[in-house]
Structures are given as C-alpha cells and as structure tokens.
Design a protein around this motif. Structure first.
Motif, PDB file in Angstrom:
ATOM      1  N   PRO A  39      32.174  22.350  27.789  1.00 12.06           N
ATOM      2  CA  PRO A  39      31.136  22.189  26.762  1.00 12.06           C
ATOM      3  C   PRO A  39      31.657  22.554  25.380  1.00 12.06           C
ATOM      4  CG  PRO A  39      30.773  24.215  27.991  1.00 12.06           C
ATOM      5  CD  PRO A  39      31.973  23.552  28.608  1.00 12.06           C
ATOM      6  N   THR A  40      32.324  21.618  24.718  1.00 13.66           N
ATOM      7  CA  THR A  40      32.849  21.848  23.371  1.00 13.66           C
ATOM      8  C   THR A  40      31.869  21.373  22.299  1.00 13.66           C
ATOM      9  OG1 THR A  40      34.020  19.735  23.493  1.00 13.66           O
ATOM     10  CG2 THR A  40      35.236  21.701  24.139  1.00 13.66           C
ATOM     11  N   ALA A  41      30.731  20.811  22.727  1.00 15.10           N
ATOM     12  CA  ALA A  41      29.655  20.384  21.832  1.00 15.10           C
ATOM     13  C   ALA A  41      28.381  20.339  22.662  1.00 15.10           C
ATOM     14  CB  ALA A  41      29.970  19.025  21.213  1.00 15.10           C
ATOM     15  N   ASP A  42      27.262  19.991  22.027  1.00 13.59           N
ATOM     16  CA  ASP A  42      25.996  19.953  22.758  1.00 13.59           C
ATOM     17  C   ASP A  42      25.774  18.632  23.472  1.00 13.59           C
ATOM     18  OD1 ASP A  42      25.614  18.382  20.548  1.00 13.59           O
ATOM     19  OD2 ASP A  42      23.724  19.310  19.926  1.00 13.59           O
ATOM     20  N   SER A  43      26.793  17.780  23.471  1.00 14.89           N
ATOM     21  CA  SER A  43      26.723  16.510  24.194  1.00 14.89           C
ATOM     22  C   SER A  43      28.136  16.054  24.518  1.00 14.89           C
ATOM     23  CB  SER A  43      26.020  15.448  23.339  1.00 14.89           C
ATOM     24  OG  SER A  43      26.159  14.154  23.912  1.00 14.89           O
ATOM     25  N   LEU A  44      28.270  15.296  25.576  1.00 13.51           N
ATOM     26  CA  LEU A  44      29.521  14.615  25.854  1.00 13.51           C
ATOM     27  C   LEU A  44      29.585  13.357  25.000  1.00 13.51           C
ATOM     28  CD1 LEU A  44      29.503  14.886  29.757  1.00 13.51           C
ATOM     29  CD2 LEU A  44      30.903  16.230  28.183  1.00 13.51           C
ATOM     30  N   HIS A  45      30.789  12.888  24.687  1.00  9.08           N
ATOM     31  CA  HIS A  45      30.929  11.628  23.959  1.00  9.08           C
ATOM     32  C   HIS A  45      31.577  10.606  24.885  1.00  9.08           C
ATOM     33  CE1 HIS A  45      35.136  12.786  23.520  1.00  9.08           C
ATOM     34  NE2 HIS A  45      34.747  13.927  22.956  1.00  9.08           N
ATOM     35  N   ILE A  46      31.784   9.399  24.373  1.00 10.35           N
ATOM     36  CA  ILE A  46      32.242   8.353  25.283  1.00 10.35           C
ATOM     37  C   ILE A  46      33.668   8.562  25.760  1.00 10.35           C
ATOM     38  CG2 ILE A  46      30.627   6.618  24.459  1.00 10.35           C
ATOM     39  CD1 ILE A  46      32.889   5.362  22.880  1.00 10.35           C
ATOM     40  N   GLY A  47      34.390   9.511  25.170  1.00  8.33           N
ATOM     41  CA  GLY A  47      35.691   9.864  25.713  1.00  8.33           C
ATOM     42  C   GLY A  47      35.579  10.473  27.094  1.00  8.33           C
ATOM     43  N   SER A  48      34.406  11.046  27.406  1.00  4.51           N
ATOM     44  CA  SER A  48      34.155  11.636  28.727  1.00  4.51           C
ATOM     45  C   SER A  48      33.559  10.638  29.703  1.00  4.51           C
ATOM     46  CB  SER A  48      33.195  12.824  28.598  1.00  4.51           C
ATOM     47  OG  SER A  48      33.718  13.821  27.761  1.00  4.51           O
ATOM     48  N   LEU A  49      33.183   9.459  29.202  1.00  7.38           N
ATOM     49  CA  LEU A  49      32.485   8.504  30.066  1.00  7.38           C
ATOM     50  C   LEU A  49      33.371   7.986  31.188  1.00  7.38           C
ATOM     51  CD1 LEU A  49      29.888   6.960  30.601  1.00  7.38           C
ATOM     52  CD2 LEU A  49      30.643   5.211  28.961  1.00  7.38           C
ATOM     53  N   LEU A  50      34.648   7.753  30.894  1.00  6.52           N
ATOM     54  CA  LEU A  50      35.531   7.196  31.920  1.00  6.52           C
ATOM     55  C   LEU A  50      35.690   8.135  33.119  1.00  6.52           C
ATOM     56  CD1 LEU A  50      37.054   4.624  32.488  1.00  6.52           C
ATOM     57  CD2 LEU A  50      39.073   5.614  31.419  1.00  6.52           C
ATOM     58  N   THR A  73      35.759  28.131  31.139  1.00  5.37           N
ATOM     59  CA  THR A  73      36.922  27.600  30.417  1.00  5.37           C
ATOM     60  C   THR A  73      36.542  27.134  29.018  1.00  5.37           C
ATOM     61  OG1 THR A  73      36.526  25.546  31.658  1.00  5.37           O
ATOM     62  CG2 THR A  73      38.331  26.953  32.405  1.00  5.37           C
ATOM     63  N   GLY A  74      35.277  26.780  28.818  1.00  6.96           N
ATOM     64  CA  GLY A  74      34.834  26.390  27.483  1.00  6.96           C
ATOM     65  C   GLY A  74      34.903  27.527  26.491  1.00  6.96           C
ATOM     66  N   LEU A  75      34.960  28.763  26.987  1.00  4.74           N
ATOM     67  CA  LEU A  75      35.104  29.931  26.114  1.00  4.74           C
ATOM     68  C   LEU A  75      36.559  30.170  25.711  1.00  4.74           C
ATOM     69  CD1 LEU A  75      32.698  32.336  28.031  1.00  4.74           C
ATOM     70  CD2 LEU A  75      32.311  31.379  25.755  1.00  4.74           C
ATOM     71  N   ILE A  76      37.478  29.472  26.382  1.00  2.00           N
ATOM     72  CA  ILE A  76      38.912  29.674  26.161  1.00  2.00           C
ATOM     73  C   ILE A  76      39.510  28.554  25.316  1.00  2.00           C
ATOM     74  CG2 ILE A  76      41.155  29.866  27.294  1.00  2.00           C
ATOM     75  CD1 ILE A  76      39.273  32.289  27.652  1.00  2.00           C
ATOM     76  N   GLY A  77      39.316  27.315  25.742  1.00  2.00           N
ATOM     77  CA  GLY A  77      39.857  26.179  25.013  1.00  2.00           C
ATOM     78  C   GLY A  77      41.096  25.615  25.663  1.00  2.00           C
ATOM     79  N   ASP A  78      41.052  24.328  25.966  1.00  2.00           N
ATOM     80  CA  ASP A  78      42.165  23.641  26.612  1.00  2.00           C
ATOM     81  C   ASP A  78      43.130  23.129  25.545  1.00  2.00           C
ATOM     82  OD1 ASP A  78      43.852  22.141  28.150  1.00  2.00           O
ATOM     83  OD2 ASP A  78      42.337  20.727  28.858  1.00  2.00           O
ATOM     84  N   PRO A  79      44.412  23.499  25.607  1.00  2.01           N
ATOM     85  CA  PRO A  79      45.374  23.008  24.611  1.00  2.01           C
ATOM     86  C   PRO A  79      45.802  21.566  24.839  1.00  2.01           C
ATOM     87  CG  PRO A  79      46.503  24.343  26.243  1.00  2.01           C
ATOM     88  CD  PRO A  79      45.027  24.440  26.563  1.00  2.01           C
ATOM     89  N   SER A  80      45.466  20.994  25.995  1.00  7.19           N
ATOM     90  CA  SER A  80      45.917  19.642  26.339  1.00  7.19           C
ATOM     91  C   SER A  80      45.448  18.631  25.297  1.00  7.19           C
ATOM     92  CB  SER A  80      45.377  19.231  27.710  1.00  7.19           C
ATOM     93  OG  SER A  80      45.780  20.149  28.701  1.00  7.19           O
TER      94      SER A  80
END
Length: 421
Positions: A39-50, A73-80
């Motif tokens: 959860p990096t925002a209050d909604s997913l965007h179409i990058g998550s749709l696939l 993990t949303g409290l940490i942050g993925d560097p990928s």
C-alpha cells in the motif's frame, strides 16, 4: 485449457523456475499461489492490474490465489525498480491504505466461491509481531550477504545508495513466502519481473528451513509493461491512471485504453483482457488492414473498463465519449459534463448578463477583446458544438448544458468549460 501455454501465448511469462516441474505441478491439480501488493497509496494503479489479472486467470483455471496486502512491507519500502529511497509513510496511513487496497482486490478475485475461494491476507499480521533477535537468528542467518548483493534489485541501487531498511526488504518478502507456505500450503509466488530476486530468495529460504527436503516451490514473473512511444505505461498528462474511480474517472480510464497506439494494442489485448487468442488475432488483422477503424482499441477500452468499473460505468464512459466526439453534448447530465471535461480549462462566472466578447475573455478562451472579436468573426468559436460567428450573440439565451454549463471550443481541439453560479 492449458493455463501455462495460454500465459505463454499471451506473452505473460518473463521468468520462471523449472518449466517441466512447474507444468507437472499445474497438471497434477490445483496449486495455491500468491502475489503481494504494497500500500504505497490509497489506491492501486494500472501498473498493478496485470499481476491482479494473473491471479484471476489462475483462479478461473481452478487454482487458489492469495492476494497479500503488504501492511508490514509497506512500512519498509521495496527498492526493486526504484532509483532512490522511498518515502516512509506513517503506520496509521499505511494501515488505512491497506484497507482500501483490500477492498479493491475483492473486486477482481472471488473470495466467496465454494471450490477455490481466493484468500486475502495482510503480512503485518506476522511481520508486526516479530522479535528482532529471534528474526535475525532464525531467518537472517539463511541469507548470505554475497547472494543478496548480487540480486538486481540491490545491485542497481548500490552506486546511488541504499539504506539497510530497504536492503532488508528481500528478507521480509522471503519470510512472507515462507509464512504463506506454512499457513496455506502456498507453493508459488508470482510478480513483476523486478521481483525475481526477491522471489528466488524466498524459494531458497523455504528450501533451507523446511524439514521436508523434498518440498518444491515455484516462482513466475510477468514482463514489465512498456509502450512503444517511450512514454511510461500508466502515465498521462494529468498523472497516473488509478483503479479507483474517484481518482481516475471511468471516462478517463476508458479514454486511456482507447488512445492506445496501434503498435501496442494487440499486446495489451493479450495482457489485459480475457478474449481468446483467436478473437485477438481477428482484431490484429484489422489493425493491419483497417487501422483507421480502431476496432481493436475500442474492444480493449470496452473490456478493461467493464472489468475494472463494471457495465454501468462502461456505458456512461461510452455515452460521454459519443457526446464529446460525435456531437451529442445536449444529451449529457451535469455530472457527465463535469466528468467529460474535468481536465480542460474551466471558469465559474457569477452572471450570464455579459456580452459574448466579455464572456470569452473572462473565461480565458482568449486574452483580449480584439482576439475574441477576430475568433468570432473567423468562425473559430463554438458553443455546445454550434458555431457562433455573430458578435451580438446573446449570452443569456445560450442553452445551459445540465442547466449550468457552456462548453466552448476554439478551433478544432481547444475546449473550455464555463459554469454559471
């Protein structure tokens, strides 16, 4: 249906563990698999749709998907895939966003069906209660530093800098896979191509910690979605394209897909719709022979908008599109006018008791009265799709769309929305 082959035919497989073993496992019966969404925002965007649709494809084929919301993990942050450190959001905000994303995922996956209901999980349930000493002893010891540094998600960030916080993300994601394997018998993780290092690290953790040395788990990644024109997928002039209708209206969402480049539309039909390969092949032929008809783009916009927002929202988007580009503005309600023209310059005027020239100046359609008179006399001004070339046009008598709006067009493409109080 051979699901693995269908994914291959659609170009949806980028990397995977041993193909023979994975095919054999899929052929032997339902498999439980998962994909994570931070959860990096209050909604997913179409990058998550696939990846969402990958889970849906597996569920429709009889398998059991787990949608994992990364409350931890949303409290940490993925560097990928990131060139710089993520901003760390407060726990309360991440928790709120996680709840909203849970609701969004339930729109695509069936959590109620009898045979293979999907599972929704939140990794904060186990990550939030971890004890640091126990975690480092029992889990951290299974991660050789050299192997971690060699992962693409870490290696690409070393020159620009990476904090220990984000460096540890790989361990947390691997721990998720291990916990889901223990709790639900999850045997496979899917994700974007930038997740391959994290996925294989999770497979290795399960191998190292499992008492059953014969246990086999799998990984599969999907390709990064790119556009042929070089513009980042999911981005428009007004920003990201969100799955939340309050952030990106169904009309804008529909227009995004309708404006797909001919070079991308067949690929996107394979990626984002459930149309058969044979049906897509027919549309692909149309792109080659009759590209001006844009049948493939209309099919793409229709299928994806209906999938994400439902039939009624699709019909509304189609109605607004037809009115804006086919000359039917009078048929639109006030809310449809607002939705269709939400991204054009707008002005609110107190009273219609002004001259036509002054109206154009105050609304910002032109910068001066002289420019207004020239545009009117040259026939370049349209009000509600009707050309207005008379300087003495009566503003009070102009019909208000939805009871309060005038749509002004200057030339072929420059639209302005005027609202009267």
């Amino acid at each position: 249906m051979d699901l693995f082959q269908d994914l291959k035919d659609r170009g949806l497989i980028y990397q995977h563990t041993d193909e023979q073993a994975l095919r054999k496992r899929l052929d032997s019966g339902p498999i439980t698999l998962y994909c994570g969404f931070d959860p990096t925002a209050d909604s997913l965007h179409i990058g998550s749709l696939l990846p969402i649709l990958i889970l849906k494809r597996f569920q429709l084929a009889g398998h059991k998907p787990i949608a994992l919301v990364g409350g931890g993990t949303g409290l940490i942050g993925d560097p990928s895939g990131k060139v710089s450190e993520r901003v760390l959001n407060p726990k309360e905000i991440v928790e709120q966003w996680a709840g909203k994303i849970k609701n969004q995922l339930s729109h695509f996956l069936d959590f109620e069906r009898e045979e293979n209901p999907a599972i929704i999980a939140n990794n904060y349930d186990w990550l939030g209660s971890l004890q640091v000493i126990e975690f480092l002893r029992d889990v951290g010891k299974n991660f050789p530093l050299g192997a971690m540094l060699a992962k693409d998600s870490v290696e690409t960030r070393m020159s620009k800098g990476i904090s220990y916080t984000e460096f540890s993300y790989m361990i947390l994601q691997s721990y998720d896979f291990m916990k889901l394997n223990e709790l639900y018998g999850c045997e496979m993780q899917v994700g974007g191509s930038d997740q391959w290092g994290n996925i294989t690290a999770g497979i290795e953790l399960i191998r190292r910690t499992s008492v059953d040395q014969a246990k086999e788990v799998h990984g599969l990644t999907i390709p990064l979605v790119t556009k042929s024109d070089g513009v980042k997928f999911g981005k428009t002039e007004s920003g990201a394209v969100w799955l939340d209708s309050q952030k990106t209206s169904p009309y804008k969402f529909y227009q995004f897909w309708l404006n797909t480049d001919d070079r991308d539309v067949v690929k996107f039909l394979k990626y984002f719709t459930f149309m058969s390969i044979a049906e897509i092949a027919v549309l692909a032929e149309g792109v080659e022979k009759e590209p001006e008809k844009r049948k493939a783009q209309r099919a793409l916009a229709t299928e994806v908008t209906k999938l994400v927002h439902g039939q009624k929202a699709l019909e509304r988007a189609e109605k607004i599109t037809g009115a804006l580009f086919g000359g039917g503005l009078k048929d639109l309600s006030a809310s449809e006018i607002e939705e269709g023209f939400s991204d054009v310059p707008s002005a609110t005027l107190d009273s219609p008791e002004i001259g036509f020239v002054d109206l154009l100046v105050q609304a910002g359609v032109v910068t001066s009265k002289r420019q207004a008179r020239e545009a009117i006399e040259n026939g370049a001004i349209y009000i509600n799709d009707l050309r207005c070339s008379d300087l003495e046009t009566s503003v009070p008598q102009l019909e208000r769309l939805g009871g309060q709006y005038l749509v002004v067009r200057r030339g072929k493409k420059n639209y302005y929305l005027i609202k009267f109080k």
